[in-house]
Design an enzyme around this catalytic site. Structure first.
Site, PDB file in Angstrom:
ATOM      1  N   HIS A  51      -4.482 -15.271  -8.507  1.00 18.44           N
ATOM      2  CA  HIS A  51      -4.778 -13.846  -8.304  1.00 18.44           C
ATOM      3  C   HIS A  51      -5.945 -13.389  -7.283  1.00 18.44           C
ATOM      4  O   HIS A  51      -6.901 -14.194  -7.529  1.00 18.44           O
ATOM      5  CB  HIS A  51      -5.111 -13.038  -9.645  1.00 18.44           C
ATOM      6  CG  HIS A  51      -4.013 -13.213 -10.509  1.00 18.44           C
ATOM      7  ND1 HIS A  51      -4.232 -14.087 -11.743  1.00 18.44           N
ATOM      8  CD2 HIS A  51      -2.671 -12.696 -10.715  1.00 18.44           C
ATOM      9  CE1 HIS A  51      -3.169 -13.941 -12.451  1.00 18.44           C
ATOM     10  NE2 HIS A  51      -2.002 -13.355 -11.682  1.00 18.44           N
ATOM     11  N   HIS A  53      -9.275 -11.334  -7.477  1.00 15.03           N
ATOM     12  CA  HIS A  53      -9.767 -10.355  -8.391  1.00 15.03           C
ATOM     13  C   HIS A  53     -10.875  -9.515  -7.738  1.00 15.03           C
ATOM     14  O   HIS A  53     -11.113  -9.519  -6.802  1.00 15.03           O
ATOM     15  CB  HIS A  53     -10.656 -11.056  -9.434  1.00 15.03           C
ATOM     16  CG  HIS A  53      -9.688 -11.869 -10.566  1.00 15.03           C
ATOM     17  ND1 HIS A  53      -9.652 -11.518 -11.684  1.00 15.03           N
ATOM     18  CD2 HIS A  53      -8.745 -12.839 -10.278  1.00 15.03           C
ATOM     19  CE1 HIS A  53      -8.760 -12.285 -12.418  1.00 15.03           C
ATOM     20  NE2 HIS A  53      -8.317 -13.327 -11.625  1.00 15.03           N
ATOM     21  N   HIS A  69      -8.096  -7.908 -11.931  1.00  7.12           N
ATOM     22  CA  HIS A  69      -7.254  -8.154 -10.689  1.00  7.12           C
ATOM     23  C   HIS A  69      -7.709  -6.946  -9.832  1.00  7.12           C
ATOM     24  O   HIS A  69      -7.658  -5.900 -10.322  1.00  7.12           O
ATOM     25  CB  HIS A  69      -5.648  -8.037 -11.033  1.00  7.12           C
ATOM     26  CG  HIS A  69      -5.181  -9.241 -11.855  1.00  7.12           C
ATOM     27  ND1 HIS A  69      -3.958  -9.476 -12.155  1.00  7.12           N
ATOM     28  CD2 HIS A  69      -5.920 -10.389 -12.187  1.00  7.12           C
ATOM     29  CE1 HIS A  69      -3.916 -10.375 -12.915  1.00  7.12           C
ATOM     30  NE2 HIS A  69      -4.762 -10.955 -12.933  1.00  7.12           N
ATOM     31  N   HIS A  77       0.505  -4.383 -13.794  1.00  7.59           N
ATOM     32  CA  HIS A  77       0.701  -5.827 -13.386  1.00  7.59           C
ATOM     33  C   HIS A  77       2.188  -6.175 -13.033  1.00  7.59           C
ATOM     34  O   HIS A  77       2.913  -5.897 -13.911  1.00  7.59           O
ATOM     35  CB  HIS A  77      -0.109  -6.796 -14.396  1.00  7.59           C
ATOM     36  CG  HIS A  77       0.280  -8.280 -14.132  1.00  7.59           C
ATOM     37  ND1 HIS A  77      -0.543  -8.919 -13.138  1.00  7.59           N
ATOM     38  CD2 HIS A  77       0.826  -9.129 -14.797  1.00  7.59           C
ATOM     39  CE1 HIS A  77      -0.167 -10.171 -12.764  1.00  7.59           C
ATOM     40  NE2 HIS A  77       0.694 -10.384 -13.989  1.00  7.59           N
ATOM     41  N   HIS A  85      -0.280  -5.165  -8.974  1.00 10.39           N
ATOM     42  CA  HIS A  85      -1.385  -4.958  -8.612  1.00 10.39           C
ATOM     43  C   HIS A  85      -1.554  -5.611  -6.894  1.00 10.39           C
ATOM     44  O   HIS A  85      -0.930  -6.707  -6.725  1.00 10.39           O
ATOM     45  CB  HIS A  85      -2.630  -5.897  -9.198  1.00 10.39           C
ATOM     46  CG  HIS A  85      -2.579  -5.474 -10.740  1.00 10.39           C
ATOM     47  ND1 HIS A  85      -2.898  -6.323 -11.659  1.00 10.39           N
ATOM     48  CD2 HIS A  85      -2.510  -4.304 -11.304  1.00 10.39           C
ATOM     49  CE1 HIS A  85      -3.094  -5.811 -12.939  1.00 10.39           C
ATOM     50  NE2 HIS A  85      -2.739  -4.662 -12.623  1.00 10.39           N
ATOM     51  N   ASP A  88      -2.091  -9.235  -7.487  1.00  8.71           N
ATOM     52  CA  ASP A  88      -1.158 -10.252  -7.896  1.00  8.71           C
ATOM     53  C   ASP A  88      -0.556 -11.046  -6.716  1.00  8.71           C
ATOM     54  O   ASP A  88       0.028 -10.492  -5.825  1.00  8.71           O
ATOM     55  CB  ASP A  88       0.120  -9.503  -8.779  1.00  8.71           C
ATOM     56  CG  ASP A  88      -0.386  -8.678  -9.858  1.00  8.71           C
ATOM     57  OD1 ASP A  88      -1.591  -9.047 -10.323  1.00  8.71           O
ATOM     58  OD2 ASP A  88       0.250  -7.859 -10.157  1.00  8.71           O
ATOM     59  N   HIS A 126      -5.669 -19.827 -12.654  1.00  8.92           N
ATOM     60  CA  HIS A 126      -5.945 -19.931 -14.015  1.00  8.92           C
ATOM     61  C   HIS A 126      -5.170 -20.969 -14.685  1.00  8.92           C
ATOM     62  O   HIS A 126      -4.296 -21.681 -13.798  1.00  8.92           O
ATOM     63  CB  HIS A 126      -4.928 -18.657 -14.481  1.00  8.92           C
ATOM     64  CG  HIS A 126      -5.757 -17.450 -14.169  1.00  8.92           C
ATOM     65  ND1 HIS A 126      -6.547 -16.633 -15.153  1.00  8.92           N
ATOM     66  CD2 HIS A 126      -5.574 -16.367 -13.238  1.00  8.92           C
ATOM     67  CE1 HIS A 126      -6.846 -15.515 -14.617  1.00  8.92           C
ATOM     68  NE2 HIS A 126      -6.600 -15.572 -13.413  1.00  8.92           N
ATOM     69  N   ARG A 143      -9.777 -19.025 -16.684  1.00  8.15           N
ATOM     70  CA  ARG A 143      -9.901 -19.028 -15.277  1.00  8.15           C
ATOM     71  C   ARG A 143     -10.439 -20.521 -14.944  1.00  8.15           C
ATOM     72  O   ARG A 143     -11.622 -20.860 -15.530  1.00  8.15           O
ATOM     73  CB  ARG A 143     -10.991 -17.890 -14.684  1.00  8.15           C
ATOM     74  CG  ARG A 143     -10.461 -16.476 -14.932  1.00  8.15           C
ATOM     75  CD  ARG A 143     -11.307 -15.379 -14.904  1.00  8.15           C
ATOM     76  NE  ARG A 143     -10.862 -14.123 -15.269  1.00  8.15           N
ATOM     77  CZ  ARG A 143     -11.265 -12.946 -14.977  1.00  8.15           C
ATOM     78  NH1 ARG A 143     -12.332 -12.983 -14.220  1.00  8.15           N
ATOM     79  NH2 ARG A 143     -10.639 -12.013 -15.441  1.00  8.15           N
TER      80      ARG A 143
END
Length: 152
Positions: A51, A53, A69, A77, A85, A88, A126, A143
């Protein structure tokens, strides 16, 4: 050919992790950005959430400093083919050695201008795959790598 804006992020592992790599962002115009990610040190034969962020800050040992995000339009999401998002992205898929080399096209974002500008934000990988359902972030776990997106 026009010289389209480009940005890069160098991803470093979070505390206790080994994931690292480079992610390039090539603005193709019309709200489309081509993303090319090359990463190593991931779990073999696995999927990892991936993602953009909201904050360009990877200083916390767990990258929590990158915030949530990137979501300037206030969407839920989700996957690329539904409301989602702006940050995403599809999961990264690794090979038997824990490496990923993927190219994806993002819609609605840009490099260096507008509400969808990703420059100065962070890219996060992630530990687990994104389920594209759980709110607000897809239940993709810790993360494991983070890098700040900088204009090139």
């Amino acid at each position: 050919m026009m010289n389209m804006p480009m940005a890069m992020a160098t991803l470093s592992p979070t505390q206790g992790q080994n994931a690292r790599g480079m992610v390039g962002f090539h603005d193709m115009g019309g709200g489309q950005v081509m993303v090319h990610a090359r990463l190593t040190g991931l779990a073999p034969n696995a999927e990892h959430g991936f993602h953009v962020h909201e904050k360009g800050d990877c200083s916390a040992p767990d990258a929590s400093s990158a915030g949530g995000h990137f979501n300037p339009s206030g969407q839920p999401h989700g996957p690329q083919d539904a409301a989602h998002h702006m940050g995403d992205m599809p999961n990264l898929r690794t090979d038997a050695n824990g490496n990923a080399d993927v190219r994806i096209m993002l819609q609605g974002v840009s490099v260096g201008s507008g509400a969808g500008d990703i420059v100065g934000r962070a890219v996060v990988v992630h530990a687990q795959p994104d389920d594209y359902r759980s709110q607000p972030a897809g239940n993709s776990g810790a993360r494991i790598a983070c890098g700040v997106i900088a204009r090139r």
